[in-house]
Design an enzyme around this catalytic site. Structure first.
Site, PDB file in Angstrom:
ATOM      1  N   GLU A 134     -26.690  71.598  32.069  1.00 50.49           N
ATOM      2  CA  GLU A 134     -27.323  72.176  33.275  1.00 50.49           C
ATOM      3  C   GLU A 134     -28.855  71.596  33.514  1.00 50.49           C
ATOM      4  O   GLU A 134     -30.025  72.291  33.352  1.00 50.49           O
ATOM      5  CB  GLU A 134     -27.579  73.691  33.540  1.00 50.49           C
ATOM      6  CG  GLU A 134     -26.154  74.169  33.516  1.00 50.49           C
ATOM      7  CD  GLU A 134     -26.126  75.762  33.761  1.00 50.49           C
ATOM      8  OE1 GLU A 134     -27.240  76.180  34.006  1.00 50.49           O
ATOM      9  OE2 GLU A 134     -25.196  76.385  33.939  1.00 50.49           O
TER      10      GLU A 134
ATOM     11  N   GLU B 167     -18.229  76.492  31.988  1.00 49.03           N
ATOM     12  CA  GLU B 167     -18.698  77.858  32.157  1.00 49.03           C
ATOM     13  C   GLU B 167     -18.212  78.502  33.467  1.00 49.03           C
ATOM     14  O   GLU B 167     -18.425  78.163  34.548  1.00 49.03           O
ATOM     15  CB  GLU B 167     -20.356  77.876  32.150  1.00 49.03           C
ATOM     16  CG  GLU B 167     -20.875  77.402  30.882  1.00 49.03           C
ATOM     17  CD  GLU B 167     -22.355  77.734  30.916  1.00 49.03           C
ATOM     18  OE1 GLU B 167     -22.930  78.438  31.506  1.00 49.03           O
ATOM     19  OE2 GLU B 167     -23.149  76.931  29.985  1.00 49.03           O
TER      20      GLU B 167
END
Ligand code: FCB
Length: 493
Positions: free
Chosen positions: A219, A400
């Site tokens: 991320e 995720e």
């Protein structure tokens, strides 16, 4: 720099809680039409698979059922075996930065309990385990010779996974930058991207023969937004101009690490891990449509376009302006490095964003304990199909997806997290629908295997399939873990 840049959806930033009538997801409708699939506008279709027990959803035979964690969030052992300090040690030990002053010093004590945790993964039936490698365990000062004891820990972990028939998926960077590199400028310094490539090469040399899938940077957007825009994550800066230079250097670091893996001649696969948020216009006005488009540029295309097409989105570059640090920081050849061919793309999906005509955001769906998260399973479908439509049939993995719930260990020893079961079922149903419509999704990792240190939220939010009783470090399968074990065993929802 436009107002949008500053108004981004920031994790934990307050969103305006405007009540609004749920509207069709314009993006999703377009995507499905393009793929020739079923129409998600039909409400019956949206819920039938999730609630009708007769309609079982079977996954492909070799589907990679997984769970995910990251080093700083679970390992603890912050001062052991030669580990150096990371920005998260510094940040969490600074008063006022995390809830209750919590730190990752002990966390879930996984560094000492990894063998038992591996047994829990086996009991769960996992086929894939995504973890991250702590850079300051490998290079305590961020450069130079490897710390053998750090490498040995991950070697034991990876070998333990293989012994239990679980495929390792290793993330090289999940936010724990060595503090010495932060002191030397952190991700604002171009040199740190090259230090990352050296670290990656060190890890590949030690573990490249036994890790089949590598993820470069977890991320990058969260580092940009939370670390450099809102400042509620390490290193705690609030500097929009620097933030996007950081984005460029994170992307550069990704590309350099891909090249470092190729240079080893190894067979491992590699890709980035992006958290992607579908950005929908809050109404059908041209202004909202335009604002949502630019928002999407900052949230998604900045990362996807550079890694997959070798260019930054023109609208974002124009919005940042020619004098921005980022635009001035892009050198000839950088985008070629950033777009070095990858083997798979890791998608992390948590929430949609609804963008108003003025460039603000509003809520449309119920939020979770994490107030930045609206619960909208169709966003998973929209994002997976959109990536395939816009960037081609690159193999995808969901690395995720999950939900924090107020879990309590009952007197009878159970943890009833029914909300997590519903959430995962609905998101897996959306992922299944994407597969049915042609998306090459090969695996799905629940965030998270264990309750853990949730960054600025400390230990207050529980995201695990497995409950951790922190005072005793006892582990307890929650209802969701029992449910997930059955899903894996059945290979079906
Ligand atoms: C993701 C992070 C992960 C965890 C979940 C809830 O953005 O990658 O470490 O914090 O959110």
């Amino acid at each position: 720099m436009s107002i949008l840049t500053r108004r981004h959806l920031l994790r934990h930033a307050a969103l305006s809680a405007t009540a609004a009538t749920p509207a069709g997801a314009a993006l999703g409708t377009t995507v499905v039409a393009a793929l020739g699939g079923c129409q998600p506008g039909d409400p019956a279709d949206r819920t039938a698979t999730a609630s009708d027990p007769a309609a079982r959803l079977s996954f492909p035979p070799d589907f990679g059922w997984g769970a995910a964690t990251s080093a700083y969030q679970i390992e603890g052992a912050a001062k052991e075996d030669g580990r150096g300090e990371s920005v998260w040690d510094t940040f969490s030990r600074t008063p006022g930065r995390t809830r209750n002053g919590d730190t990752g010093d002990v966390a879930a004590d996984h560094y000492h309990r990894y063998d038992d945790d591996l047994d829990l993964m086996r009991d769960l039936g996992l086929r894939s385990y995504r973890f991250s490698i702590s850079w300051p365990r490998i290079q305590p000062d961020g450069t130079g010779a490897a710390n053998q004891r750090g490498l040995d820990f991950y070697r034991r972990l990876v070998d333990g996974l293989h012994e239990r028939g679980i495929a390792p998926m290793a993330t090289l960077f999940h936010w724990d930058l060595p503090q010495t590199l932060q002191d030397a400028g952190g991700w604002e310094s171009r040199d740190v991207a090259y230090r990352f490539a050296d670290y990656a090469a060190t890890v590949f040399a030690a573990l490249g023969d036994r890790v089949p899938v590598w993820l470069t940077i977890n991320e990058p957007k969260t580092v940009v937004q939370n670390g450099y825009l809102s400042g509620h994550h390490a290193p705690g800066r609030q500097d929009p101009d620097a933030a996007y230079l950081v984005a460029h250097h994170l992307q550069l670091a990704h590309g350099l690490a891909v090249r470092a893996l190729r240079a080893t001649g190894g067979t491992g696969r590699i890709g980035p891990a992006f958290n992607l948020h579908p950005c929908y216009p809050a109404d059908d006005s041209p202004a909202a449509t335009g604002a949502a488009r630019l928002y999407d540029g900052y949230e998604n295309r900045l990362y996807l376009d550079s890694a997959l097409t070798g260019s930054y989105p023109e609208d974002v570059l124009a919005d940042l302006g020619p004098d921005s640090q980022m635009v001035r920081g892009i050198r000839d050849g950088d985008l070629k490095i950033i777009s070095s061919p990858i083997d798979l793309l890791a998608v992390q999906y948590y929430t949609p964003i609804y963008v108003t005509a003025s460039g603000g955001t509003e809520r449309r769906w119920p939020t979770s304990e994490a107030e930045w998260q609206q619960i909208y399973p169709d966003g998973m479908y929209d994002m997976l199909t959109r990536v395939t439509r816009d960037y081609g049939p690159i193999p995808l993995t969901v690395t995720e997806n999950g939900l924090p719930t107020p879990d309590v260990l009952a007197d009878d020893g159970t943890v009833d997290d029914a909300g997590r079961v519903t959430f995962l079922r609905d998101h897996l149903a959306a992922a299944h629908r994407a597969i049915t419509d042609g998306v090459p999704l090969e695996s799905f990792h629940v965030w998270s295997l264990l309750d853990n240190f949730e960054w600025a939220e400390g230990y207050e939010q529980r995201w695990g399939l497995i409950y951790v009783d922190y005072p005793t470090q006892r582990r307890v399968f929650k209802r969701s873990a029992h449910w997930y074990r059955k899903v894996i065993a059945d290979n079906a929802l």
